[in-house]
Design an enzyme around this catalytic site. Structure first.
Site, PDB file in Angstrom:
ATOM      1  N   HIS A 113       0.730  -1.167  -0.097  1.00 37.60           N
ATOM      2  CA  HIS A 113      -0.080  -0.118  -0.001  1.00 37.60           C
ATOM      3  C   HIS A 113       0.827   1.239   0.080  1.00 37.60           C
ATOM      4  CE1 HIS A 113      -3.238  -2.785   1.176  1.00 37.60           C
ATOM      5  NE2 HIS A 113      -2.612  -3.129   1.943  1.00 37.60           N
ATOM      6  N   GLU A 131      -1.668  -0.393   8.102  1.00 45.96           N
ATOM      7  CA  GLU A 131      -2.638  -1.243   8.799  1.00 45.96           C
ATOM      8  C   GLU A 131      -1.929  -2.030   9.886  1.00 45.96           C
ATOM      9  OE1 GLU A 131      -3.708  -3.254   4.901  1.00 45.96           O
ATOM     10  OE2 GLU A 131      -2.373  -5.085   5.403  1.00 45.96           O
ATOM     11  N   HIS A 188       3.492  -7.217   1.548  1.00 40.19           N
ATOM     12  CA  HIS A 188       2.939  -8.236   2.815  1.00 40.19           C
ATOM     13  C   HIS A 188       1.809  -9.086   1.786  1.00 40.19           C
ATOM     14  CE1 HIS A 188       0.379  -4.836   2.425  1.00 40.19           C
ATOM     15  NE2 HIS A 188      -0.697  -5.467   2.805  1.00 40.19           N
ATOM     16  N   ARG A 208      -1.331  -4.726  -6.296  1.00 36.06           N
ATOM     17  CA  ARG A 208      -0.997  -6.078  -6.528  1.00 36.06           C
ATOM     18  C   ARG A 208       0.414  -6.422  -7.256  1.00 36.06           C
ATOM     19  NH1 ARG A 208      -6.343  -7.510  -8.155  1.00 36.06           N
ATOM     20  NH2 ARG A 208      -7.081  -7.301  -6.277  1.00 36.06           N
TER      21      ARG A 208
HETATM   22 ZN    ZN Z   1      -2.744  -4.936   3.106  1.00 37.71          ZN
END
Ligand code: ZN
Length: 337
Positions: A113, A131, A188, A208
């Site tokens: 991200h 996150e 991740h 992605r």
């Molecule tokens: Zn994530």
């Protein structure tokens, strides 16, 4: 004085999703490929409804924009924080946090991200995404991907472009109760057999990098190689904030059943573990609460009856709720800004 604000989750079907939201949380899910429960969200891609009470049927985004009193000085705090980061906008800030439960029956794509500044510039003014994951459950021997082994940006580009995934990806074991902070720029992926509760910035921007060559409706899902190479931090230097912060205060000055999990510039997250009775002082602008196990009651300080809360319930304690006592045997994950 406001009551607790119960939130009705929004569910998302995913190619990697499963059915544990039904079997373990009792949710009425849309299918056996339900990957995400947006438990507390004001994001346009899954804006949760208020479940019962004075605001029944309203969206959380509506409540945030129209009843700022419920969220204390949170909107001002978020605006000031954006200004300080050089991200000045005239728009009213969006609700800052999003809580999800994720049921990964199979592996999620390898992803990353962006930070606020990159997202603001390239994603139509969106927030970036920091996150963190609390591992609710996982199969024995499960691993996750956090970070990579490239030493330079050149090597990173080369490893991605030639698909040397085994060499590139950093895989670590994961256990029930583990906690991970994932800063922007950290590669991740959650792997199959893992269920987590995620607290994150209110953003839906995912780049992605690799999707195991899987197909969705006969086609591969979109990859974002350029953006990923732009934002992945090289070399990998650990998975984020180590500051756990302070426990929620309790009237007798002890930590009670509260374990602080992380404190970063976007959120604070705590685990509350009650077996009997624990009292807390509520002095945050708001407190997002998710019951992840057990059942009991939440009783406002000075009152007697309280409300039953149980595993799978998500709610917000408004700014003026005051102190509260948790009674019963249950575990909660709570967050605030
Ligand atoms: Zn994530």
């Amino acid at each position: 004085m406001q009551e607790i604000i119960r939130i009705k989750p929004v569910f998302k079907q995913m190619i990697w999703g499963g059915s544990r939201m039904r079997s373990e949380f009792g949710y009425d899910i849309p299918g056996d490929d339900t990957g995400e429960c947006w438990a507390v969200s004001a994001h346009p891609n899954g804006d949760c409804e208020i479940n019962g009470g004075e605001f029944a049927g309203k969206k959380l985004s509506w409540l945030w924009e129209n009843r700022q009193d419920i969220f204390g000085d949170a909107a001002r705090t978020v605006s000031e924080r954006q200004k300080a980061a050089g991200l000045e906008t005239d728009a009213f800030p969006v609700f800052p946090l999003l809580t999800k439960i994720i049921d990964a029956k199979s592996d999620l794509s390898i992803q990353v991200h962006p930070e606020d500044s990159y997202a603001m510039e390239h994603e139509n003014g969106s927030l970036g995404k920091t996150e963190c994951w609390y591992v609710l459950d996982c199969d024995p021997g499960t691993t996750i991907i956090i970070g990579h082994n490239a030493k330079t940006h050149e090597e990173l580009k080369d490893m991605i472009e030639t698909g040397r995934w085994g060499e590139f990806l950093r895989e670590v074991p994961v256990h029930k109760g583990d906690f991970f902070q994932i800063d922007p720029g950290t590669l991740h992926a959650i792997k199959g057999g893992t269920m987590i509760l995620e607290t994150q910035q209110n953003s839906d921007i995912t780049y992605r990098v690799y999707d195991y060559g899987r197909l969705q409706n006969g086609k591969p899902r979109q990859l974002h190689i350029k953006q990923s190479i732009d934002v992945i931090k090289v070399p990998f230097e650990g998975s984020g904030a180590k500051d756990k912060g302070e426990p929620l205060a309790s009237p007798d000055g002890t930590a009670g059943g509260c374990t602080p999990l992380v404190s970063c510039k976007y959120y604070n997250v705590w685990r509350l573990d009650t077996d009997g009775k624990d009292s807390y002082i509520h002095n945050k602008p708001f407190l997002i609460c998710s019951v992840i196990g057990g059942e009991g009651r939440i009783v406002r300080t000075g009152e007697e009856s309280g409300e039953i809360i149980r595993k799978g319930d998500h709610f917000i304690l408004p700014a003026d709720f005051g102190g509260f006592t948790l009674e019963g045997k249950m575990q909660l994950i709570c967050s605030s800004i």
